[in-house]
Design an enzyme around this catalytic site. Structure first.
Site: not given
Ligand code: 2AM
Length: 171
Positions: A38, A120
Protein backbone atom coordinates in the site's frame (compact mmCIF):
# COMPACT_ATOMS: atom_id res chain seq x y z
CA UNK A 1 -7.94 1.39 20.70
CA UNK A 2 -7.27 0.57 17.09
CA UNK A 3 -4.07 1.29 15.24
CA UNK A 4 -5.17 3.18 12.14
CA UNK A 5 -3.76 4.81 9.04
CA UNK A 6 -5.00 6.35 5.81
CA UNK A 7 -3.70 4.71 2.66
CA UNK A 8 -3.99 4.19 -1.06
CA UNK A 9 -4.80 0.55 -1.68
CA UNK A 10 -3.62 -1.07 -4.93
CA UNK A 11 -5.62 -3.01 -7.46
CA UNK A 12 -4.56 -6.57 -8.15
CA UNK A 13 -2.39 -5.81 -11.19
CA UNK A 14 -0.39 -3.21 -9.24
CA UNK A 15 0.03 -5.65 -6.38
CA UNK A 16 1.30 -8.23 -8.87
CA UNK A 17 3.78 -5.81 -10.48
CA UNK A 18 5.16 -4.86 -7.07
CA UNK A 19 5.40 -8.49 -5.96
CA UNK A 20 7.19 -9.45 -9.19
CA UNK A 21 9.69 -6.67 -8.65
CA UNK A 22 10.24 -7.71 -5.03
CA UNK A 23 10.94 -11.25 -6.25
CA UNK A 24 13.63 -9.93 -8.61
CA UNK A 25 15.38 -7.97 -5.88
CA UNK A 26 16.73 -11.05 -4.19
CA UNK A 27 17.20 -8.82 -1.18
CA UNK A 28 18.05 -9.48 2.41
CA UNK A 29 15.20 -8.71 4.77
CA UNK A 30 11.52 -9.47 4.91
CA UNK A 31 9.44 -9.00 1.75
CA UNK A 32 6.07 -7.36 2.38
CA UNK A 33 3.35 -9.86 1.63
CA UNK A 34 1.46 -8.84 -1.56
CA UNK A 35 -1.82 -8.46 0.35
CA UNK A 36 -0.16 -5.83 2.57
CA UNK A 37 1.27 -3.58 -0.16
CA UNK A 38 0.00 0.00 0.00
CA UNK A 39 0.91 3.67 0.07
CA UNK A 40 0.55 5.17 3.54
CA UNK A 41 -1.04 8.61 3.29
CA UNK A 42 -1.03 9.32 7.00
CA UNK A 43 -0.24 7.14 10.00
CA UNK A 44 -2.63 7.91 12.89
CA UNK A 45 -1.49 5.27 15.37
CA UNK A 46 -3.65 4.28 18.31
CA UNK A 47 -7.00 5.97 17.82
CA UNK A 48 -9.97 6.08 20.19
CA UNK A 49 -13.46 5.14 18.92
CA UNK A 50 -14.45 8.81 19.19
CA UNK A 51 -11.44 9.94 17.17
CA UNK A 52 -12.10 7.20 14.63
CA UNK A 53 -15.72 8.31 14.21
CA UNK A 54 -14.65 11.94 13.80
CA UNK A 55 -11.87 11.31 11.26
CA UNK A 56 -14.20 9.00 9.32
CA UNK A 57 -16.90 11.65 9.21
CA UNK A 58 -14.46 14.36 8.16
CA UNK A 59 -12.66 12.19 5.59
CA UNK A 60 -15.96 11.48 3.87
CA UNK A 61 -16.17 15.24 3.15
CA UNK A 62 -12.86 15.26 1.27
CA UNK A 63 -13.19 15.00 -2.49
CA UNK A 64 -11.60 11.65 -3.40
CA UNK A 65 -9.94 12.99 -6.54
CA UNK A 66 -8.29 10.61 -8.98
CA UNK A 67 -4.52 10.68 -8.92
CA UNK A 68 -1.64 8.99 -10.72
CA UNK A 69 1.73 8.04 -9.31
CA UNK A 70 4.69 6.91 -11.35
CA UNK A 71 6.78 4.68 -9.12
CA UNK A 72 10.04 4.64 -11.02
CA UNK A 73 12.71 4.60 -8.35
CA UNK A 74 13.87 2.02 -5.86
CA UNK A 75 14.97 3.65 -2.61
CA UNK A 76 16.82 2.26 0.38
CA UNK A 77 16.02 4.11 3.59
CA UNK A 78 18.67 3.25 6.12
CA UNK A 79 16.93 4.29 9.36
CA UNK A 80 13.67 2.36 8.95
CA UNK A 81 15.73 -0.25 7.02
CA UNK A 82 13.30 -0.55 4.14
CA UNK A 83 13.49 -0.91 0.41
CA UNK A 84 10.65 0.97 -1.19
CA UNK A 85 9.34 2.23 -4.46
CA UNK A 86 9.28 6.01 -4.69
CA UNK A 87 7.68 8.24 -7.26
CA UNK A 88 9.42 10.94 -9.27
CA UNK A 89 6.01 12.24 -10.28
CA UNK A 90 2.76 12.62 -8.45
CA UNK A 91 0.14 15.26 -8.83
CA UNK A 92 -1.28 18.04 -6.73
CA UNK A 93 -4.41 16.04 -5.93
CA UNK A 94 -2.35 13.70 -3.78
CA UNK A 95 -0.53 16.48 -1.95
CA UNK A 96 -3.87 18.15 -1.28
CA UNK A 97 -5.36 14.90 -0.02
CA UNK A 98 -2.44 14.42 2.36
CA UNK A 99 -2.77 18.00 3.60
CA UNK A 100 -6.51 17.54 4.22
CA UNK A 101 -5.90 14.34 6.17
CA UNK A 102 -3.22 16.01 8.31
CA UNK A 103 -5.68 18.78 9.17
CA UNK A 104 -8.39 16.29 10.08
CA UNK A 105 -6.02 14.36 12.35
CA UNK A 106 -4.78 17.49 14.06
CA UNK A 107 -8.34 18.67 14.69
CA UNK A 108 -8.89 15.46 16.64
CA UNK A 109 -5.73 15.91 18.69
CA UNK A 110 -3.92 13.12 16.88
CA UNK A 111 -0.18 13.72 16.72
CA UNK A 112 1.13 13.26 13.20
CA UNK A 113 4.62 13.43 11.80
CA UNK A 114 5.61 16.77 10.32
CA UNK A 115 7.95 15.25 7.74
CA UNK A 116 7.30 16.10 4.10
CA UNK A 117 5.01 13.59 2.44
CA UNK A 118 6.99 11.12 0.34
CA UNK A 119 4.65 8.63 -1.29
CA UNK A 120 6.22 5.19 -1.26
CA UNK A 121 5.42 1.50 -1.35
CA UNK A 122 7.48 -0.50 1.11
CA UNK A 123 8.59 -3.70 -0.62
CA UNK A 124 11.09 -5.13 1.86
CA UNK A 125 11.47 -4.51 5.58
CA UNK A 126 14.60 -5.14 7.65
CA UNK A 127 16.67 -4.57 4.54
CA UNK A 128 20.28 -3.49 4.92
CA UNK A 129 21.57 -2.67 1.49
CA UNK A 130 20.82 -0.72 -1.64
CA UNK A 131 19.68 -2.69 -4.64
CA UNK A 132 20.29 -1.29 -8.08
CA UNK A 133 18.27 -2.96 -10.81
CA UNK A 134 16.46 -1.66 -13.85
CA UNK A 135 12.71 -2.10 -13.88
CA UNK A 136 9.63 -0.81 -15.64
CA UNK A 137 7.91 1.93 -13.65
CA UNK A 138 4.77 0.99 -11.79
CA UNK A 139 2.05 3.38 -12.89
CA UNK A 140 -0.52 3.52 -10.14
CA UNK A 141 -3.86 5.15 -10.97
CA UNK A 142 -5.80 5.73 -7.80
CA UNK A 143 -9.45 6.59 -7.59
CA UNK A 144 -9.79 6.91 -3.85
CA UNK A 145 -8.34 6.26 -0.45
CA UNK A 146 -8.96 4.12 2.62
CA UNK A 147 -8.91 4.08 6.38
CA UNK A 148 -7.07 0.93 7.41
CA UNK A 149 -6.54 -0.94 10.66
CA UNK A 150 -3.23 -2.59 11.39
CA UNK A 151 -3.84 -5.83 13.31
CA UNK A 152 -1.56 -8.50 14.69
CA UNK A 153 -2.56 -11.66 12.82
CA UNK A 154 -1.47 -15.25 13.36
CA UNK A 155 1.08 -14.85 10.54
CA UNK A 156 2.22 -11.34 11.30
CA UNK A 157 0.76 -7.91 10.60
CA UNK A 158 -2.54 -7.86 8.75
CA UNK A 159 -4.29 -4.83 7.35
CA UNK A 160 -8.05 -4.50 7.35
CA UNK A 161 -9.78 -1.82 5.30
CA UNK A 162 -12.37 -0.13 7.51
CA UNK A 163 -13.64 2.53 5.08
CA UNK A 164 -13.04 3.24 1.42
CA UNK A 165 -13.83 6.49 -0.37
CA UNK A 166 -13.79 6.52 -4.15
CA UNK A 167 -14.28 9.15 -6.79
CA UNK A 168 -16.95 8.93 -9.43
CA UNK A 169 -14.70 10.79 -11.87
CA UNK A 170 -12.60 8.84 -14.36
CA UNK A 171 -8.86 8.71 -13.44
P1 2AM B 1 5.32 2.34 5.50
O1 2AM B 1 4.16 3.03 4.89
O2 2AM B 1 6.61 3.05 5.26
O3 2AM B 1 5.41 0.91 5.08
C1 2AM B 1 1.02 0.84 9.04
O4 2AM B 1 1.82 0.65 10.14
C2 2AM B 1 1.70 1.63 7.96
O5 2AM B 1 1.96 2.96 8.43
C3 2AM B 1 3.04 1.05 7.53
O6 2AM B 1 2.95 0.85 6.19
C4 2AM B 1 4.09 2.08 7.91
O7 2AM B 1 5.15 2.35 7.09
C5 2AM B 1 3.30 3.32 8.12
N1 2AM B 1 3.84 4.12 9.22
C6 2AM B 1 4.22 5.41 9.14
N2 2AM B 1 4.62 5.86 10.32
C7 2AM B 1 4.54 4.82 11.19
C8 2AM B 1 4.85 4.67 12.57
N3 2AM B 1 5.31 5.68 13.32
N4 2AM B 1 4.67 3.46 13.12
C9 2AM B 1 4.23 2.42 12.38
N5 2AM B 1 3.90 2.52 11.08
C10 2AM B 1 4.05 3.71 10.49
Amino acid sequence: MKRLFFALWPELHIRQQCATLTGKLNSSGKPVTPANLHVTLLFLGRTSPEQQAAVTREASQIPASPTTLKFDHLSFWKKPAVLCLTASQFDQNLSKLHENLVNIAKQQGIAVEDRPFTPHVTLVKKAYSVIDIGFSPVIWHSDGFCLVESCAGANGIEYRIIERWTTTLPP
